[in-house]
Design a protein around this motif. Sequence first.
Motif, PDB file in Angstrom:
ATOM      1  N   SER A 252       0.821  -1.210   0.000  1.00 63.09           N
ATOM      2  CA  SER A 252       0.000   0.000   0.000  1.00 63.09           C
ATOM      3  C   SER A 252       0.853   1.258   0.000  1.00 63.09           C
ATOM      4  CB  SER A 252      -0.948  -0.006   1.193  1.00 63.09           C
ATOM      5  OG  SER A 252      -0.213  -0.099   2.407  1.00 63.09           O
ATOM      6  N   ASN A 253       1.945   1.283   0.788  1.00 59.91           N
ATOM      7  CA  ASN A 253       2.791   2.462   0.862  1.00 59.91           C
ATOM      8  C   ASN A 253       4.128   2.095   1.507  1.00 59.91           C
ATOM      9  OD1 ASN A 253       2.683   3.196   3.936  1.00 59.91           O
ATOM     10  ND2 ASN A 253       0.563   2.761   3.366  1.00 59.91           N
ATOM     11  N   PRO A 254       5.136   2.947   1.397  1.00 61.12           N
ATOM     12  CA  PRO A 254       6.468   2.620   1.933  1.00 61.12           C
ATOM     13  C   PRO A 254       6.489   2.352   3.430  1.00 61.12           C
ATOM     14  CG  PRO A 254       6.612   4.447   0.397  1.00 61.12           C
ATOM     15  CD  PRO A 254       5.156   4.205   0.636  1.00 61.12           C
ATOM     16  N   ALA A 255       5.585   2.994   4.188  1.00 61.45           N
ATOM     17  CA  ALA A 255       5.569   2.760   5.629  1.00 61.45           C
ATOM     18  C   ALA A 255       5.037   1.366   5.968  1.00 61.45           C
ATOM     19  CB  ALA A 255       4.721   3.820   6.331  1.00 61.45           C
ATOM     20  N   ALA A 256       4.196   0.816   5.093  1.00 64.60           N
ATOM     21  CA  ALA A 256       3.624  -0.510   5.332  1.00 64.60           C
ATOM     22  C   ALA A 256       4.625  -1.622   5.045  1.00 64.60           C
ATOM     23  CB  ALA A 256       2.381  -0.706   4.465  1.00 64.60           C
ATOM     24  N   TYR A 257       5.508  -1.391   4.086  1.00 66.71           N
ATOM     25  CA  TYR A 257       6.528  -2.405   3.766  1.00 66.71           C
ATOM     26  C   TYR A 257       7.755  -1.724   3.182  1.00 66.71           C
ATOM     27  CZ  TYR A 257       9.102  -6.171   1.596  1.00 66.71           C
ATOM     28  OH  TYR A 257      10.105  -7.033   1.232  1.00 66.71           O
ATOM     29  N   THR A 258       8.899  -2.019   3.760  1.00 61.55           N
ATOM     30  CA  THR A 258      10.172  -1.496   3.268  1.00 61.55           C
ATOM     31  C   THR A 258      11.069  -2.672   2.919  1.00 61.55           C
ATOM     32  OG1 THR A 258       9.999   0.444   4.699  1.00 61.55           O
ATOM     33  CG2 THR A 258      12.164  -0.049   3.791  1.00 61.55           C
ATOM     34  N   PRO A 259      11.598  -2.726   1.700  1.00 62.76           N
ATOM     35  CA  PRO A 259      12.484  -3.837   1.339  1.00 62.76           C
ATOM     36  C   PRO A 259      13.684  -3.916   2.273  1.00 62.76           C
ATOM     37  CG  PRO A 259      11.888  -2.545  -0.591  1.00 62.76           C
ATOM     38  CD  PRO A 259      11.414  -1.776   0.599  1.00 62.76           C
TER      39      PRO A 259
ATOM     40  N   ALA B 178      11.230  -7.119  -6.673  1.00 61.24           N
ATOM     41  CA  ALA B 178      10.894  -5.690  -6.704  1.00 61.24           C
ATOM     42  C   ALA B 178       9.639  -5.442  -5.887  1.00 61.24           C
ATOM     43  CB  ALA B 178      10.683  -5.226  -8.141  1.00 61.24           C
ATOM     44  N   VAL B 179       9.438  -4.176  -5.515  1.00 62.78           N
ATOM     45  CA  VAL B 179       8.231  -3.755  -4.817  1.00 62.78           C
ATOM     46  C   VAL B 179       7.533  -2.682  -5.633  1.00 62.78           C
ATOM     47  CG1 VAL B 179       9.503  -2.070  -3.427  1.00 62.78           C
ATOM     48  CG2 VAL B 179       7.272  -2.880  -2.645  1.00 62.78           C
ATOM     49  N   LEU B 180       6.200  -2.767  -5.691  1.00 61.50           N
ATOM     50  CA  LEU B 180       5.375  -1.752  -6.345  1.00 61.50           C
ATOM     51  C   LEU B 180       4.450  -1.168  -5.285  1.00 61.50           C
ATOM     52  CD1 LEU B 180       4.010  -0.260  -8.754  1.00 61.50           C
ATOM     53  CD2 LEU B 180       2.558  -2.292  -9.043  1.00 61.50           C
ATOM     54  N   TYR B 181       4.595   0.130  -5.028  1.00 62.74           N
ATOM     55  CA  TYR B 181       3.725   0.794  -4.062  1.00 62.74           C
ATOM     56  C   TYR B 181       2.483   1.320  -4.772  1.00 62.74           C
ATOM     57  CZ  TYR B 181       7.622   0.586  -0.786  1.00 62.74           C
ATOM     58  OH  TYR B 181       8.641   0.143   0.032  1.00 62.74           O
ATOM     59  N   MET B 182       1.336   1.214  -4.092  1.00 62.42           N
ATOM     60  CA  MET B 182       0.086   1.684  -4.687  1.00 62.42           C
ATOM     61  C   MET B 182      -0.073   3.192  -4.572  1.00 62.42           C
ATOM     62  SD  MET B 182      -2.618  -1.176  -3.360  1.00 62.42           S
ATOM     63  CE  MET B 182      -2.079  -2.846  -2.944  1.00 62.42           C
TER      64      MET B 182
END
Length: 333
Positions: A125-132, A141-145
Amino acid sequence: MMNRTEQGVLHQSRVINLLTQILWLITFCLSQAIVADTSHEKTSQPGKHITLVYTAESTLHSQIANQVTASLSQQYSGLEISEIKLPDKNIVSNNKTGLVVAIGTDSIQTANTYFHNSRKLLIASNPAAYTPGEKQDSQSAVLYMTQPYCRQIQFITLINNRWNTVGYLSNRIRPVDNKAILRCAKQYGITTYNVSTSPDERLTSNIKDLLSHSDLLLALPDNTIYNSKSVKNILLTSYRQRKPLIAFSQSFVNAGALASIYSSTGQIADSAIRLVKQHLEQGRGFTKTVNYPENFDISFNSQVFRALDLEIPDADEIKHAIDIKEKEKAGDH
């Protein structure tokens, strides 16, 4: 010396052979044309396998998963797509899958637990919810919404270039990346004012403090801060201070925020599809570890603009300016 009958038979044989060769050539050309016409419809991907992990009860996650499945199935033949719908308890570890696409926090945790050796596209959902983490596979890779911070800061400056200080709330448990926000703000000559909070605190005093030191409140996605119980009070406090709130969704604008920049479910799914195709066709992972939706929309609340005596800008012009800036930035890399 051949008689007339023998000569006639020889001539007829030659004609038949010539016709046979012509028919074979026509058949070959037609078959090649058919192959050429159909080759653009599906790309052969023999032996490729993708596993989608998502929460079945989430409408957002299900819509993204369905769009990804439909698009890739249409574009690639021989591509096997399987699904794990949480809260499925019978998950079998399978590290032979080519790519795992996990949507949402619970799905990301599941993917990292059961598919730790597989390449992954993690949609958060956002960088605060998940950080690699540092140990994340470099081929994943990560895709933020949500929107990148620099896009949000530029959006604010394009609405009103007289705003100098952007205020935002940060959750103490899952804080935002303050350094990243500061870097973006510096690019546009903006200062920031951050107030840390937690779900058990009264938000009103925090917001009053924030707005007394800033020109506006930038709401960053965090359902412990911005939710159905708190939004009304946050908007009222902002309105009483005559300071606008810049939101992260169209529904937030409908509720009373001044403006928002956001990506629709379809736009998020399109970016996920692009990244999966990149992985399939490059054969060496992803170009970037951290990604955001390429496309976005803008929403304005004209009533709030008028109530705060602010001029309503042209949404198309703002969108065009942001697109140009991001293309220039991409060209520098």
